[in-house]
Motif scaffolding. Structure first.
Motif, mmCIF file in Angstrom:
data_model
loop_
_atom_site.group_PDB
_atom_site.id
_atom_site.type_symbol
_atom_site.label_atom_id
_atom_site.label_comp_id
_atom_site.label_asym_id
_atom_site.label_seq_id
_atom_site.Cartn_x
_atom_site.Cartn_y
_atom_site.Cartn_z
ATOM 1 N N THR A 77 0.854 -1.178 0.000
ATOM 2 C CA THR A 77 0.000 0.000 0.000
ATOM 3 C C THR A 77 0.891 1.230 0.000
ATOM 4 O O THR A 77 1.847 1.303 0.759
ATOM 5 N N ALA A 78 0.569 2.183 -0.871
ATOM 6 C CA ALA A 78 1.326 3.429 -0.941
ATOM 7 C C ALA A 78 0.367 4.595 -0.803
ATOM 8 O O ALA A 78 -0.668 4.641 -1.470
ATOM 9 N N GLU A 79 0.708 5.523 0.092
ATOM 10 C CA GLU A 79 -0.022 6.788 0.155
ATOM 11 C C GLU A 79 0.806 7.789 -0.634
ATOM 12 O O GLU A 79 1.948 8.082 -0.285
ATOM 13 N N ILE A 80 0.221 8.282 -1.708
ATOM 14 C CA ILE A 80 0.908 9.217 -2.604
ATOM 15 C C ILE A 80 0.339 10.606 -2.373
ATOM 16 O O ILE A 80 -0.859 10.828 -2.539
ATOM 17 N N LEU A 81 1.197 11.516 -1.943
ATOM 18 C CA LEU A 81 0.797 12.917 -1.811
ATOM 19 C C LEU A 81 1.270 13.663 -3.040
ATOM 20 O O LEU A 81 2.417 13.511 -3.465
ATOM 21 N N TYR A 82 0.363 14.449 -3.624
ATOM 22 C CA TYR A 82 0.716 15.202 -4.830
ATOM 23 C C TYR A 82 0.111 16.596 -4.765
ATOM 24 O O TYR A 82 -0.859 16.835 -4.056
ATOM 25 N N HIS A 83 0.722 17.488 -5.507
ATOM 26 C CA HIS A 83 0.248 18.870 -5.569
ATOM 27 C C HIS A 83 -0.922 18.952 -6.547
ATOM 28 O O HIS A 83 -0.856 18.401 -7.649
ATOM 29 N N PRO B 241 8.934 -2.985 -8.356
ATOM 30 C CA PRO B 241 8.887 -2.661 -9.792
ATOM 31 C C PRO B 241 7.514 -2.191 -10.278
ATOM 32 O O PRO B 241 7.432 -1.325 -11.159
ATOM 33 N N ILE B 242 6.442 -2.722 -9.725
ATOM 34 C CA ILE B 242 5.101 -2.335 -10.178
ATOM 35 C C ILE B 242 4.778 -0.922 -9.713
ATOM 36 O O ILE B 242 4.238 -0.112 -10.479
ATOM 37 N N LEU B 243 5.110 -0.584 -8.482
ATOM 38 C CA LEU B 243 4.903 0.778 -7.985
ATOM 39 C C LEU B 243 5.748 1.768 -8.772
ATOM 40 O O LEU B 243 5.276 2.837 -9.147
ATOM 41 N N LEU C 232 4.317 15.003 -7.942
ATOM 42 C CA LEU C 232 4.440 14.183 -6.744
ATOM 43 C C LEU C 232 5.145 14.954 -5.635
ATOM 44 O O LEU C 232 6.111 15.669 -5.879
ATOM 45 N N HIS C 233 4.650 14.780 -4.430
ATOM 46 C CA HIS C 233 5.271 15.381 -3.250
ATOM 47 C C HIS C 233 6.025 14.318 -2.459
ATOM 48 O O HIS C 233 7.202 14.462 -2.174
ATOM 49 N N SER C 234 5.326 13.219 -2.107
ATOM 50 C CA SER C 234 5.960 12.153 -1.335
ATOM 51 C C SER C 234 5.170 10.858 -1.489
ATOM 52 O O SER C 234 3.992 10.872 -1.862
ATOM 53 N N VAL C 235 5.839 9.746 -1.185
ATOM 54 C CA VAL C 235 5.217 8.422 -1.227
ATOM 55 C C VAL C 235 5.587 7.705 0.070
ATOM 56 O O VAL C 235 6.761 7.601 0.414
ATOM 57 N N THR C 236 4.573 7.224 0.797
ATOM 58 C CA THR C 236 4.776 6.460 2.019
ATOM 59 C C THR C 236 4.327 5.027 1.762
ATOM 60 O O THR C 236 3.213 4.807 1.274
ATOM 61 N N LEU C 237 5.195 4.062 2.084
ATOM 62 C CA LEU C 237 4.926 2.663 1.762
ATOM 63 C C LEU C 237 4.672 1.821 3.003
ATOM 64 O O LEU C 237 5.265 2.052 4.061
ATOM 65 N N ALA C 238 3.819 0.813 2.812
ATOM 66 C CA ALA C 238 3.632 -0.245 3.800
ATOM 67 C C ALA C 238 3.463 -1.531 3.011
ATOM 68 O O ALA C 238 2.786 -1.565 1.983
ATOM 69 N N SER C 239 4.111 -2.594 3.462
ATOM 70 C CA SER C 239 4.037 -3.867 2.757
ATOM 71 C C SER C 239 3.923 -4.990 3.770
ATOM 72 O O SER C 239 4.556 -4.953 4.824
ATOM 73 N N VAL C 240 3.125 -5.990 3.449
ATOM 74 C CA VAL C 240 2.914 -7.109 4.359
ATOM 75 C C VAL C 240 2.916 -8.406 3.553
ATOM 76 O O VAL C 240 2.417 -8.464 2.437
#
Length: 87
Positions: free
Chosen positions: A15-21, A44-46, A61-69
């Motif tokens: 899961t990625a939270e993508i912050l963008y302008h 690679p897919i992200l 794009l401003h930032s990307v925060t990742l979580a993986s399980v």
């Protein structure tokens, strides 16, 4: 490929939270949640999705925060090599 096969080949639910302008108001940020099965740590897919974003969409794009399980752990999956039938 279905989700089980992906997990058995080393993919993790990511899961990625993508912050963008916002294009019309660049000082404001908007959040977009992306979720897919991907390989860690290279993702690679992200990376392909983010490249598409940068090349085709207006919001920078401003930032990307990742979580993986890892949804399947070794204790939950056991390959059975034999079948025993009882009449």
């Amino acid at each position: 490929m279905d989700h089980l096969k992906l997990q058995l080949h080393g993919y993790h639910l990511t899961t990625a939270e993508i912050l963008y302008h916002l294009p019309d108001h660049p000082k404001l940020l908007q959040s977009y949640i992306w979720q897919e099965y991907d390989q860690i740590p290279s993702f690679p897919i992200l990376r392909k999705f983010l490249k598409f974003w940068e090349e085709n969409l207006d919001g920078n794009l401003h930032s990307v925060t990742l979580a993986s399980v890892d949804t399947i752990t070794p204790t939950e999956y056991d390959n059975i090599d034999e079948l025993l039938r009882v009449h």
